[in-house]
Design a protein around this motif. Structure first.
Motif, short mmCIF file in Angstrom:
data_model
loop_
_atom_site.label_atom_id
_atom_site.label_comp_id
_atom_site.label_asym_id
_atom_site.label_seq_id
_atom_site.Cartn_x
_atom_site.Cartn_y
_atom_site.Cartn_z
N THR A 68 0.84 -1.26 -0.03
CA THR A 68 -0.08 0.02 0.01
C THR A 68 0.90 1.22 -0.10
OG1 THR A 68 -1.68 -1.17 1.20
CG2 THR A 68 -1.63 1.04 1.34
N ALA A 69 1.82 1.23 0.71
CA ALA A 69 3.03 2.39 1.00
C ALA A 69 3.27 2.61 -0.43
CB ALA A 69 3.90 2.25 1.80
N LEU A 70 4.06 1.62 -1.17
CA LEU A 70 4.73 1.80 -2.30
C LEU A 70 3.57 2.16 -3.48
CD1 LEU A 70 7.29 -1.29 -2.19
CD2 LEU A 70 7.73 1.29 -2.16
N ASP A 71 2.53 1.73 -3.40
CA ASP A 71 1.43 1.95 -4.50
C ASP A 71 0.98 3.55 -4.21
OD1 ASP A 71 -0.71 1.11 -6.46
OD2 ASP A 71 -2.11 1.21 -4.76
N GLN A 72 1.10 4.11 -3.05
CA GLN A 72 0.71 5.42 -2.67
C GLN A 72 2.06 6.28 -3.27
OE1 GLN A 72 0.08 5.40 1.19
NE2 GLN A 72 -2.30 4.97 1.14
N LEU A 73 3.40 5.88 -3.01
CA LEU A 73 4.31 6.43 -3.61
C LEU A 73 4.44 6.68 -4.96
CD1 LEU A 73 7.11 8.05 -2.98
CD2 LEU A 73 8.20 5.75 -2.97
N GLY A 74 4.17 5.57 -5.73
CA GLY A 74 4.07 5.49 -7.11
C GLY A 74 3.08 6.35 -7.68
N SER A 75 2.08 6.60 -6.86
CA SER A 75 0.91 7.48 -7.70
C SER A 75 1.54 8.91 -7.55
CB SER A 75 -0.35 7.28 -6.64
OG SER A 75 -0.96 6.09 -6.91
#
Length: 311
Positions: free
Chosen positions: A134-141
């Motif tokens: 979830t944290a990496l998904d948000q950073l990628g966004s």
């Protein structure tokens, strides 16, 4: 020697125009950039790594309980020596696990995105594994918002194209190399398939990126840096404004080869139904349209998984 830039993403809030310009320039030149100031806690990263290491240390017969033949490794465990870089004679020296997006089972994408598997032998694997996802998904966004601005698109352009993306967190274990003159490398020269890849804390050197001049440039990031690179789907969508750069993981020399290597890339994918036609904003007289046929991201993914021998 050329150096791949590392930028502080906090500047996206404090110094937006300059940050977007520098980030865009880094990706146009390299297809790679280091991102620091990302706000993902050491506790989450180290806690996830501990759980992943604990899983890979389990006996093979236990790990194989989580191997789902015929699924392309989309969820659960893929054993050693299966994945093979496109056009390579030898499989990569690695085993890995896949965590995917948790979606409602009545979603239109439920037939494409299976439920996750969670190893019951490792306490906290789900909490840390999905927490890091979830944290990496948000950073990628956030990275995609900056990339959209750089090519003249609305900041939120990618939001509704990635909110149900078939993204994958892939903990990888490269075992110690104990035989000399092994023909394989830990990961053969390749480009990534997806929109962008975020690589968290590779525990050893080995990542090399091919420059425009054809030189292999080592990229060992500082401990607090996440390496983010462009994949083939975003290269296609942006008509090669953002290049998907060839990279590899080489076997280290001497005693270093006898140490295991762990890394955890997050492959951020678009939603399965996104059509990867070149964006009008990226088609110019100097950069004419490179693709004549339409393809969805799911069709493209399946084509590529066949090439690397996962399906």
């Amino acid at each position: 020697m050329s150096v791949i830039p590392t930028l502080d993403i906090r500047r996206f809030d404090s110094d937006r125009d300059a940050f977007v310009a520098e980030l865009g320039a880094a990706y146009r030149e390299w297809g790679f950039c280091g991102i620091r100031g990302h706000g993902i806690s050491d506790e989450l990263i180290h806690g996830a790594y501990e759980r992943f290491r604990a899983f890979f240390a389990l006996p093979t017969e236990v790990k194989m309980k989580y191997h789902l033949p015929g699924t392309g490794g989309a969820r659960g465990y893929t054993p050693f020596g299966v994945e093979t870089a496109k056009d390579s004679r030898y499989p990569d020296l690695k085993e890995f696990w896949h965590v995917g997006r948790e979606i409602p089972r009545d979603s239109e994408f439920a037939d494409i995105m299976a439920p996750n598997l969670w190893p019951e032998e490792v306490a906290g694997f789900k909490e840390y594994g999905y927490g890091l996802y979830t944290a990496l998904d948000q950073l990628g966004s956030r990275v995609l918002r900056a990339l959209a601005l750089h090519i003249g698109l609305p900041e939120i352009f990618f939001e509704d194209k990635t909110n149900f993306g078939n993204s994958i967190l892939r903990p990888i274990h490269y075992p110690p190399i104990t035989t000399p003159d092994v023909p394989n490398v830990r990961a053969g020269a390749h480009e990534d398939i997806n929109f962008i890849t975020l690589l968290v804390g590779a525990s050893a050197a080995g990542l090399e990126v091919k420059s425009r001049k054809g030189e292999w440039v080592p990229f060992t990031a500082d401990a607090d840096t996440i390496v983010v690179n462009i994949g083939d789907m975003l290269q296609r969508l942006t008509n090669h404004v953002y290049p998907s750069t060839t990279h590899r993981v080489v076997n280290p020399p001497g005693d270093e080869a006898r140490k295991p290597r762990y890394s955890v890339p997050f492959f951020l994918h678009p939603n399965p139904d996104v059509v990867l036609d070149p964006l009008p904003a990226c088609v110019t007289a100097d950069n004419p349209r490179r693709y004549d046929t339409s393809i969805t991201s799911h069709e493209y993914l399946m084509e590529r998984l066949r090439e690397i021998k996962l399906v």
